[in-house]
Design a protein around this motif. Structure first.
Motif, PDB file in Angstrom:
ATOM      1  N   ARG A 190      27.902  32.257  52.957  1.00  0.00           N
ATOM      2  CA  ARG A 190      28.759  33.215  53.643  1.00  0.00           C
ATOM      3  C   ARG A 190      29.936  33.556  52.734  1.00  0.00           C
ATOM      4  O   ARG A 190      30.559  32.665  52.154  1.00  0.00           O
ATOM      5  N   PRO A 191      30.250  34.839  52.565  1.00  0.00           N
ATOM      6  CA  PRO A 191      31.345  35.222  51.662  1.00  0.00           C
ATOM      7  C   PRO A 191      32.719  35.016  52.307  1.00  0.00           C
ATOM      8  O   PRO A 191      33.368  35.963  52.731  1.00  0.00           O
ATOM      9  N   THR A 192      33.163  33.767  52.372  1.00  0.00           N
ATOM     10  CA  THR A 192      34.488  33.461  52.918  1.00  0.00           C
ATOM     11  C   THR A 192      35.566  33.932  51.936  1.00  0.00           C
ATOM     12  O   THR A 192      35.288  34.188  50.766  1.00  0.00           O
ATOM     13  N   ARG A 193      36.792  34.008  52.401  1.00  0.00           N
ATOM     14  CA  ARG A 193      37.908  34.438  51.564  1.00  0.00           C
ATOM     15  C   ARG A 193      38.028  33.555  50.328  1.00  0.00           C
ATOM     16  O   ARG A 193      38.190  34.038  49.209  1.00  0.00           O
ATOM     17  N   GLN A 194      37.935  32.224  50.520  1.00  0.00           N
ATOM     18  CA  GLN A 194      38.086  31.318  49.380  1.00  0.00           C
ATOM     19  C   GLN A 194      36.909  31.404  48.412  1.00  0.00           C
ATOM     20  O   GLN A 194      37.092  31.386  47.201  1.00  0.00           O
ATOM     21  N   ARG A 195      35.688  31.525  48.921  1.00  0.00           N
ATOM     22  CA  ARG A 195      34.535  31.689  48.027  1.00  0.00           C
ATOM     23  C   ARG A 195      34.650  32.982  47.236  1.00  0.00           C
ATOM     24  O   ARG A 195      34.297  33.025  46.059  1.00  0.00           O
ATOM     25  N   LEU A 196      35.120  34.043  47.886  1.00  0.00           N
ATOM     26  CA  LEU A 196      35.288  35.313  47.181  1.00  0.00           C
ATOM     27  C   LEU A 196      36.355  35.206  46.094  1.00  0.00           C
ATOM     28  O   LEU A 196      36.167  35.682  44.974  1.00  0.00           O
ATOM     29  N   ALA A 197      37.470  34.564  46.423  1.00  0.00           N
ATOM     30  CA  ALA A 197      38.557  34.427  45.457  1.00  0.00           C
ATOM     31  C   ALA A 197      38.114  33.587  44.263  1.00  0.00           C
ATOM     32  O   ALA A 197      38.299  33.976  43.106  1.00  0.00           O
ATOM     33  N   VAL A 215      45.704  29.476  41.563  1.00  0.00           N
ATOM     34  CA  VAL A 215      47.123  29.372  41.928  1.00  0.00           C
ATOM     35  C   VAL A 215      47.948  30.405  41.149  1.00  0.00           C
ATOM     36  O   VAL A 215      48.813  31.076  41.715  1.00  0.00           O
ATOM     37  N   ALA A 216      47.654  30.551  39.853  1.00  0.00           N
ATOM     38  CA  ALA A 216      48.368  31.542  39.033  1.00  0.00           C
ATOM     39  C   ALA A 216      48.142  32.956  39.553  1.00  0.00           C
ATOM     40  O   ALA A 216      49.008  33.817  39.426  1.00  0.00           O
ATOM     41  N   GLY A 217      46.986  33.181  40.163  1.00  0.00           N
ATOM     42  CA  GLY A 217      46.670  34.490  40.733  1.00  0.00           C
ATOM     43  C   GLY A 217      47.185  34.676  42.148  1.00  0.00           C
ATOM     44  O   GLY A 217      46.882  35.673  42.790  1.00  0.00           O
ATOM     45  N   GLY A 218      47.932  33.687  42.667  1.00  0.00           N
ATOM     46  CA  GLY A 218      48.529  33.818  43.991  1.00  0.00           C
ATOM     47  C   GLY A 218      47.663  33.310  45.124  1.00  0.00           C
ATOM     48  O   GLY A 218      48.022  33.463  46.297  1.00  0.00           O
ATOM     49  N   GLU A 219      46.535  32.688  44.813  1.00  0.00           N
ATOM     50  CA  GLU A 219      45.637  32.173  45.856  1.00  0.00           C
ATOM     51  C   GLU A 219      46.149  30.816  46.338  1.00  0.00           C
ATOM     52  O   GLU A 219      46.440  29.941  45.542  1.00  0.00           O
ATOM     53  N   ARG A 220      46.260  30.661  47.640  1.00  0.00           N
ATOM     54  CA  ARG A 220      46.681  29.380  48.202  1.00  0.00           C
ATOM     55  C   ARG A 220      45.428  28.570  48.511  1.00  0.00           C
ATOM     56  O   ARG A 220      44.771  28.784  49.525  1.00  0.00           O
ATOM     57  N   VAL A 221      45.106  27.664  47.613  1.00  0.00           N
ATOM     58  CA  VAL A 221      43.886  26.876  47.731  1.00  0.00           C
ATOM     59  C   VAL A 221      44.148  25.488  47.144  1.00  0.00           C
ATOM     60  O   VAL A 221      44.842  25.358  46.137  1.00  0.00           O
ATOM     61  N   SER A 222      43.615  24.467  47.786  1.00  0.00           N
ATOM     62  CA  SER A 222      43.806  23.103  47.290  1.00  0.00           C
ATOM     63  C   SER A 222      42.752  22.777  46.233  1.00  0.00           C
ATOM     64  O   SER A 222      41.689  23.397  46.184  1.00  0.00           O
ATOM     65  N   VAL A 281      33.940  25.844  33.289  1.00  0.00           N
ATOM     66  CA  VAL A 281      35.253  25.483  33.824  1.00  0.00           C
ATOM     67  C   VAL A 281      35.197  24.131  34.503  1.00  0.00           C
ATOM     68  O   VAL A 281      34.160  23.719  35.014  1.00  0.00           O
ATOM     69  N   THR A 282      36.347  23.460  34.500  1.00  0.00           N
ATOM     70  CA  THR A 282      36.517  22.286  35.345  1.00  0.00           C
ATOM     71  C   THR A 282      37.145  22.779  36.645  1.00  0.00           C
ATOM     72  O   THR A 282      37.679  23.897  36.716  1.00  0.00           O
ATOM     73  N   ALA A 283      37.110  21.945  37.663  1.00  0.00           N
ATOM     74  CA  ALA A 283      37.758  22.302  38.926  1.00  0.00           C
ATOM     75  C   ALA A 283      39.254  22.521  38.696  1.00  0.00           C
ATOM     76  O   ALA A 283      39.860  23.421  39.291  1.00  0.00           O
ATOM     77  N   GLU A 284      39.833  21.718  37.811  1.00  0.00           N
ATOM     78  CA  GLU A 284      41.275  21.831  37.538  1.00  0.00           C
ATOM     79  C   GLU A 284      41.617  23.180  36.897  1.00  0.00           C
ATOM     80  O   GLU A 284      42.627  23.798  37.237  1.00  0.00           O
ATOM     81  N   ILE A 285      40.771  23.631  35.958  1.00  0.00           N
ATOM     82  CA  ILE A 285      40.997  24.939  35.327  1.00  0.00           C
ATOM     83  C   ILE A 285      40.910  26.046  36.364  1.00  0.00           C
ATOM     84  O   ILE A 285      41.777  26.924  36.444  1.00  0.00           O
ATOM     85  N   LEU A 286      39.861  26.017  37.191  1.00  0.00           N
ATOM     86  CA  LEU A 286      39.673  27.063  38.199  1.00  0.00           C
ATOM     87  C   LEU A 286      40.811  27.032  39.219  1.00  0.00           C
ATOM     88  O   LEU A 286      41.307  28.088  39.631  1.00  0.00           O
ATOM     89  N   HIS A 287      41.254  25.842  39.608  1.00  0.00           N
ATOM     90  CA  HIS A 287      42.374  25.712  40.546  1.00  0.00           C
ATOM     91  C   HIS A 287      43.638  26.334  39.954  1.00  0.00           C
ATOM     92  O   HIS A 287      44.337  27.102  40.621  1.00  0.00           O
ATOM     93  N   ALA A 288      43.935  26.022  38.694  1.00  0.00           N
ATOM     94  CA  ALA A 288      45.129  26.573  38.036  1.00  0.00           C
ATOM     95  C   ALA A 288      45.060  28.104  37.970  1.00  0.00           C
ATOM     96  O   ALA A 288      46.067  28.784  38.202  1.00  0.00           O
ATOM     97  N   GLU A 289      43.879  28.646  37.674  1.00  0.00           N
ATOM     98  CA  GLU A 289      43.719  30.100  37.620  1.00  0.00           C
ATOM     99  C   GLU A 289      43.932  30.717  38.999  1.00  0.00           C
ATOM    100  O   GLU A 289      44.562  31.775  39.124  1.00  0.00           O
TER     101      GLU A 289
END
Length: 150
Positions: A29-36, A59-66, A49-57
């Motif tokens: 399902r194309p959820t907001r977080q999966r799309l982002a 957050v830098a893009g304004g996405e609120r995700v853990s 990518v590592t999870a840490e790299i993707l998380h940093a990208e």
């Protein structure tokens, strides 16, 4: 986008409609977080990518995700066949958007994976898998360090 230390130049992101189609084809399902996250991850070129790299990208893009959500999403993408998981040293896990059976260079000082061109490595003498099993991938990682010899 700039090329940060340890990151690869990953080219142009897919459009949101292309990411939606990719997720639907994988029965996700194309959820907001999966799309982002998919928008950052799936580009016109393969990514490692590592999870840490993707998380940093994200957050830098304004996405609120853990970070936990990024890990969960990457594992959902893996189960759906959209990414391939590569463990390096048992301490770092990369996710590769190119799911074909291919090998990698690991550049130790940068912590970066780079695809080895197809046909450059041959693996001979693979064992016969147990009955009911098949070999899905053969992971070959060639480690590189800077040559300081003169």
């Amino acid at each position: 986008m700039h090329k940060a230390h340890g990151h690869e130049d990953h080219g142009k992101p897919l459009s949101e409609s292309a990411v939606i189609e990719l997720l639907r084809h994988a029965r996700l399902r194309p959820t907001r977080q999966r799309l982002a996250l998919g928008g950052l991850l799936f580009t016109e070129h393969g990514r490692h990518v590592t999870a840490e790299i993707l998380h940093a990208e994200a957050v830098a893009g304004g996405e609120r995700v853990s970070l936990a959500t990024v890990y969960n999403t990457l594992h959902q993408f893996k189960r759906a066949g959209l990414v391939r998981e590569l463990a390096i040293d048992g301490t770092r896990t990369y996710f590769d958007t190119n799911t074909s059976n291919h090998s990698h260079f690991y550049i130790e000082q940068d912590g970066r994976l780079v695809d080895i061109p197809d046909g450059s490595i041959r693996v001979d003498g693979l064992p016969t898998p147990p009955e009911g099993m098949r070999i899905s991938h053969v992971d070959v990682v060639v480690r590189l360090v800077e040559d300081t010899r003169k």
